[in-house]
Design a protein around this motif. Structure first.
Motif, PDB file in Angstrom:
ATOM      1  N   MET A   1       0.832  -1.204   0.000  1.00  0.00           N
ATOM      2  CA  MET A   1       0.000   0.000   0.000  1.00  0.00           C
ATOM      3  C   MET A   1       0.866   1.253   0.000  1.00  0.00           C
ATOM      4  SD  MET A   1      -2.960  -1.210   2.685  1.00  0.00           S
ATOM      5  CE  MET A   1      -3.889   0.323   2.529  1.00  0.00           C
ATOM      6  N   THR A   2       2.163   1.086   0.264  1.00  0.00           N
ATOM      7  CA  THR A   2       3.073   2.239   0.279  1.00  0.00           C
ATOM      8  C   THR A   2       4.188   2.113  -0.755  1.00  0.00           C
ATOM      9  OG1 THR A   2       4.483   1.238   1.985  1.00  0.00           O
ATOM     10  CG2 THR A   2       2.653   2.602   2.736  1.00  0.00           C
ATOM     11  N   ASP A   3       4.145   1.075  -1.597  1.00  0.00           N
ATOM     12  CA  ASP A   3       5.193   0.897  -2.596  1.00  0.00           C
ATOM     13  C   ASP A   3       4.684   0.007  -3.722  1.00  0.00           C
ATOM     14  OD1 ASP A   3       7.747   0.782  -3.878  1.00  0.00           O
ATOM     15  OD2 ASP A   3       8.687   1.062  -1.925  1.00  0.00           O
ATOM     16  N   ALA A   4       5.335   0.080  -4.876  1.00  0.00           N
ATOM     17  CA  ALA A   4       4.965  -0.748  -6.019  1.00  0.00           C
ATOM     18  C   ALA A   4       6.132  -1.621  -6.458  1.00  0.00           C
ATOM     19  CB  ALA A   4       4.504   0.123  -7.187  1.00  0.00           C
ATOM     20  N   VAL A   5       7.027  -1.937  -5.506  1.00  0.00           N
ATOM     21  CA  VAL A   5       8.253  -2.652  -5.833  1.00  0.00           C
ATOM     22  C   VAL A   5       8.007  -4.104  -6.221  1.00  0.00           C
ATOM     23  CG1 VAL A   5       8.801  -3.481  -3.507  1.00  0.00           C
ATOM     24  CG2 VAL A   5      10.671  -2.864  -5.083  1.00  0.00           C
ATOM     25  N   LEU A   6       6.755  -4.557  -6.131  1.00  0.00           N
ATOM     26  CA  LEU A   6       6.427  -5.921  -6.562  1.00  0.00           C
ATOM     27  C   LEU A   6       6.836  -6.161  -8.004  1.00  0.00           C
ATOM     28  CD1 LEU A   6       4.994  -8.664  -6.011  1.00  0.00           C
ATOM     29  CD2 LEU A   6       2.886  -7.589  -6.833  1.00  0.00           C
ATOM     30  N   PHE A   7       6.852  -5.109  -8.825  1.00  0.00           N
ATOM     31  CA  PHE A   7       7.168  -5.273 -10.238  1.00  0.00           C
ATOM     32  C   PHE A   7       8.662  -5.231 -10.534  1.00  0.00           C
ATOM     33  CE2 PHE A   7       2.738  -3.677 -10.426  1.00  0.00           C
ATOM     34  CZ  PHE A   7       2.182  -4.794 -11.031  1.00  0.00           C
ATOM     35  N   ASP A   8       9.493  -5.115  -9.483  1.00  0.00           N
ATOM     36  CA  ASP A   8      10.926  -5.323  -9.681  1.00  0.00           C
ATOM     37  C   ASP A   8      11.162  -6.772 -10.095  1.00  0.00           C
ATOM     38  OD1 ASP A   8      13.899  -4.557  -9.044  1.00  0.00           O
ATOM     39  OD2 ASP A   8      13.538  -6.447  -8.000  1.00  0.00           O
ATOM     40  N   GLU A   9      12.061  -7.004 -11.019  1.00  0.00           N
ATOM     41  CA  GLU A   9      12.207  -8.337 -11.605  1.00  0.00           C
ATOM     42  C   GLU A   9      12.528  -9.410 -10.574  1.00  0.00           C
ATOM     43  OE1 GLU A   9      16.784  -7.715 -13.254  1.00  0.00           O
ATOM     44  OE2 GLU A   9      15.068  -7.264 -14.543  1.00  0.00           O
ATOM     45  N   ARG A  10      13.387  -9.138  -9.611  1.00  0.00           N
ATOM     46  CA  ARG A  10      13.752 -10.152  -8.633  1.00  0.00           C
ATOM     47  C   ARG A  10      12.607 -10.450  -7.675  1.00  0.00           C
ATOM     48  NH1 ARG A  10      17.922  -8.082 -10.807  1.00  0.00           N
ATOM     49  NH2 ARG A  10      19.954  -9.080 -10.815  1.00  0.00           N
ATOM     50  N   ILE A  11      11.863  -9.419  -7.293  1.00  0.00           N
ATOM     51  CA  ILE A  11      10.721  -9.618  -6.407  1.00  0.00           C
ATOM     52  C   ILE A  11       9.608 -10.366  -7.132  1.00  0.00           C
ATOM     53  CG2 ILE A  11       8.973  -8.447  -5.033  1.00  0.00           C
ATOM     54  CD1 ILE A  11      11.845  -8.372  -3.948  1.00  0.00           C
ATOM     55  N   LEU A  12       9.348  -9.991  -8.372  1.00  0.00           N
ATOM     56  CA  LEU A  12       8.285 -10.662  -9.114  1.00  0.00           C
ATOM     57  C   LEU A  12       8.636 -12.118  -9.382  1.00  0.00           C
ATOM     58  CD1 LEU A  12       5.523 -10.016 -10.153  1.00  0.00           C
ATOM     59  CD2 LEU A  12       6.509  -9.316 -12.337  1.00  0.00           C
ATOM     60  N   LEU A  13       9.906 -12.406  -9.661  1.00  0.00           N
ATOM     61  CA  LEU A  13      10.331 -13.797  -9.823  1.00  0.00           C
ATOM     62  C   LEU A  13      10.160 -14.575  -8.525  1.00  0.00           C
ATOM     63  CD1 LEU A  13      13.555 -13.482 -12.021  1.00  0.00           C
ATOM     64  CD2 LEU A  13      11.517 -14.828 -12.567  1.00  0.00           C
ATOM     65  N   GLY A  14      10.559 -13.970  -7.392  1.00  0.00           N
ATOM     66  CA  GLY A  14      10.361 -14.633  -6.111  1.00  0.00           C
ATOM     67  C   GLY A  14       8.894 -14.874  -5.822  1.00  0.00           C
ATOM     68  N   PHE A  15       8.057 -13.900  -6.168  1.00  0.00           N
ATOM     69  CA  PHE A  15       6.618 -14.038  -5.977  1.00  0.00           C
ATOM     70  C   PHE A  15       6.070 -15.188  -6.815  1.00  0.00           C
ATOM     71  CE2 PHE A  15       2.193 -12.723  -6.892  1.00  0.00           C
ATOM     72  CZ  PHE A  15       1.721 -12.611  -5.598  1.00  0.00           C
ATOM     73  N   MET A  16       6.558 -15.331  -8.048  1.00  0.00           N
ATOM     74  CA  MET A  16       6.123 -16.435  -8.895  1.00  0.00           C
ATOM     75  C   MET A  16       6.513 -17.787  -8.293  1.00  0.00           C
ATOM     76  SD  MET A  16       4.480 -15.156 -11.493  1.00  0.00           S
ATOM     77  CE  MET A  16       3.863 -13.929 -10.320  1.00  0.00           C
ATOM     78  N   VAL A  17       7.638 -17.843  -7.619  1.00  0.00           N
ATOM     79  CA  VAL A  17       8.087 -19.096  -7.013  1.00  0.00           C
ATOM     80  C   VAL A  17       7.183 -19.496  -5.859  1.00  0.00           C
ATOM     81  CG1 VAL A  17       9.940 -20.239  -5.730  1.00  0.00           C
ATOM     82  CG2 VAL A  17      10.487 -18.812  -7.706  1.00  0.00           C
ATOM     83  N   ILE A  18       6.975 -18.595  -4.886  1.00  0.00           N
ATOM     84  CA  ILE A  18       6.211 -18.986  -3.700  1.00  0.00           C
ATOM     85  C   ILE A  18       4.737 -19.219  -4.030  1.00  0.00           C
ATOM     86  CG2 ILE A  18       7.804 -17.822  -2.138  1.00  0.00           C
ATOM     87  CD1 ILE A  18       5.672 -15.637  -1.777  1.00  0.00           C
ATOM     88  N   THR A  19       4.179 -18.433  -4.967  1.00  0.00           N
ATOM     89  CA  THR A  19       2.786 -18.661  -5.355  1.00  0.00           C
ATOM     90  C   THR A  19       2.657 -19.873  -6.267  1.00  0.00           C
ATOM     91  OG1 THR A  19       3.007 -17.074  -7.184  1.00  0.00           O
ATOM     92  CG2 THR A  19       2.143 -16.250  -5.092  1.00  0.00           C
TER      93      THR A  19
END
Length: 531
Positions: free
Chosen positions: A494-512
């Motif tokens: 709610m205070t940042d949009a860093v989810l779309f950083d490539e490393r974070i988005l890749l990590g998100f794809m892994v855990i989900t």
């Protein structure tokens, strides 16, 4: 023991990590990164698919940019690695062909919404994002961003598929994710200690001009030379905010938090935390019996301390979300699993005392630090007049106003800077709405945001449903950890949009992807048992 540890996967990962480290710290020329890319490619092509996925998961924080030309030196190795693993996964066992055949069967469509809601919501979100091509003012940047999203989303498909086919792969992928977390924690601690031995300007210019250049390319190096989140200021006090090998101090703690479901799952599998036991008496115990127990516990403490040392106030405040979940779960009687999360939240709060003690020492050989400066940093979380907070309020106001005027399509997925009247190239510097939900709504429209919310809701719903069971299956423990991590991150975003950083988005794809694969596997088992 040698055969167990000196596997081909470990050897290739060790060599790639060592070479990458030597490159980014200036001991080897950047051209050696092409050899690193060759090692990744060769291993993925000539090893089992699950081993290739393991290598990618371990390497997410350390993938390095390839210096193709002087003006184009930010093409990252992960793009090649994921393209190869997706092609290999799709070709072997005729997976793509079988999927296309399944699409023609009525039975598939009868059950698709029941079993694949998560995948449907994600697909619709990507489709709506693709429509940005029709409205984006900068067609080239829009197309590149869409390719980027599909490139990363494809990794979710591979991880989910492998886990649903062979659930035991999830255990290996959890270990792989934590190997990457462990390495970035080691790099981060060395980085933080280094701040006590050098001058501020020397650290800044060396990291931006040497490390960031080698790891991310010239564009990002130029950005962090003049504008970065690496330092915090409280009065006249200058502090380094630990960020390890990540581009900023927001993505680093997010990646560590993503490791929580993997962490609790492996703790459960190793039986290191007896409070996972079903019985009420055993559920209240916490005993460290061996060196391995102490190592695991210390690792957990270091991870949380590193999150605090990142100085990311939104992360600090968002930790209240999983704590509220725990209290609600205690009220409903779900004590065995909730106790694990409660201990975790209490540990995180207690570590702030250690944090205040650490940062009371002088850094960069030129600035005095006091505990009062740290208290000021904590108090600034709710200070609306503070520069960072007031800037966010200004951005949110303009973003909301634009979204109300353009609710259906937004401005286009790669065109957010235009909302603030800035040059489109500021997107390289991470220009965003500083709120991932407002960012999605303003760039791809409110309908796109709705499906993003549905994707998150479905993940949380599956995890919360699994908590209704007092089963001691490790799959349930993973879902519990996923709910904990996702709630923490969802409130922080709610205070940042860093989810779309490539490393974070890749990590998100892994855990989900692991969570979705385990859910599909359990559903498949139930269906077979009912026949």
């Amino acid at each position: 023991m040698i055969r167990r540890h000196f596997t081909r996967l470990n050897i290739v990962y060790g060599v790639c990590l060592s070479l990458t480290t030597l490159i980014i710290f200036g001991f080897l020329p950047r051209e050696v990164s092409f050899f690193v890319a060759f090692l990744y490619s060769a291993f993925i092509l000539f090893s089992p698919t699950d081993q290739g996925v393991s290598l990618i998961i371990r390497s997410i924080p350390f993938f390095i940019a390839l210096p193709l030309t002087e003006s184009f030196d930010n093409f990252n190795t992960w793009r090649i690695a994921i393209l190869l693993i997706v092609l290999k996964w799709g070709i072997e066992q005729n997976r793509v062909l079988l999927f296309l055949r399944a699409l023609r069967k009525k039975e598939y469509w009868d059950s698709v919404f029941e079993t694949k809601k998560l995948e449907i919501y994600g697909s619709v979100f990507l489709f709506l994002s693709t429509l940005s091509l029709l409205i984006g003012l900068n067609a080239e940047e829009t197309l590149l961003r869409i390719i980027y999203l599909f490139n990363i989303a494809a990794f979710f498909v591979v991880v989910r598929s492998l886990v649903s086919e062979t659930p035991s792969f999830a255990k290996a992928f959890c270990r792989d994710f934590l190997i990457g977390v462990g390495m970035i924690l080691a790099f981060g601690l060395v980085q933080f200690i280094n701040a006590y031995t050098v001058e501020f300007w020397r650290f800044h210019w060396w990291w931006a001009g040497e490390v960031s250049l080698a790891q991310y390319g010239t564009n990002w190096s130029n950005v962090v030379l003049t504008d970065n989140t690496w330092f915090s200021y409280a009065g006249d006090t200058l502090r380094l905010r630990i960020f390890s090998v990540f581009p900023d101090t927001h993505s680093f703690p997010m990646y560590v938090i993503m490791g929580i479901p993997c962490f609790v799952t492996l703790l459960f599998l190793r039986k290191r935390l007896p409070f996972f036991a079903y019985q009420a008496k055993k559920a209240s115990t916490f005993v460290l019996r061996s060196l391995a127990d102490y190592s695991v516990f210390i690792g957990f403490v270091v991870a949380y301390l590193a999150v605090i040392l990142s100085g990311t106030r939104g992360i600090w405040l968002a930790s209240l979300a999983p704590l509220v979940l725990v209290l609600l779960w205690f009220h409903r009687g779900g004590k065995p699993y909730a106790k694990c999360v409660l201990y975790s939240c209490v540990l995180f709060v207690l570590l702030f005392g250690v944090y205040i003690g650490i940062v009371s020492f002088k850094q960069f050989q030129e600035t005095e630090s006091t505990s009062s400066a740290t208290i000021e940093r904590l108090q600034s979380v709710v200070d609306l007049s503070e520069k960072s907070n007031s800037g966010r309020l200004y951005i949110w106001e303009n973003t909301i106003r634009y979204t109300i005027d353009h609710p259906i399509w937004g401005i286009g997925i790669a065109n957010y800077p235009l909302i603030l009247g800035e040059d489109i190239q500021t997107s390289i510097a991470g220009a965003s709405a500083h709120n991932v939900y407002l960012h999605i709504a303003s760039t791809t429209g409110v309908p796109s945001l709705i499906f993003a919310f549905l994707f998150l809701y479905e993940l949380l719903r599956r995890g919360l449903r699994s908590l209704h069971s007092f089963s001691t299956r490790w799959e349930v423990v993973y879902q519990m950890g996923t709910v904990f991590a996702l709630l923490w991150l969802a409130f922080y975003l709610m205070t940042d949009a860093v989810l779309f950083d490539e490393r974070i988005l890749l990590g998100f794809m892994v855990i989900t992807g692991i969570a979705a694969g385990l859910y599909a596997s359990l559903h498949k088992q139930r269906s077979l048992s009912m026949k």
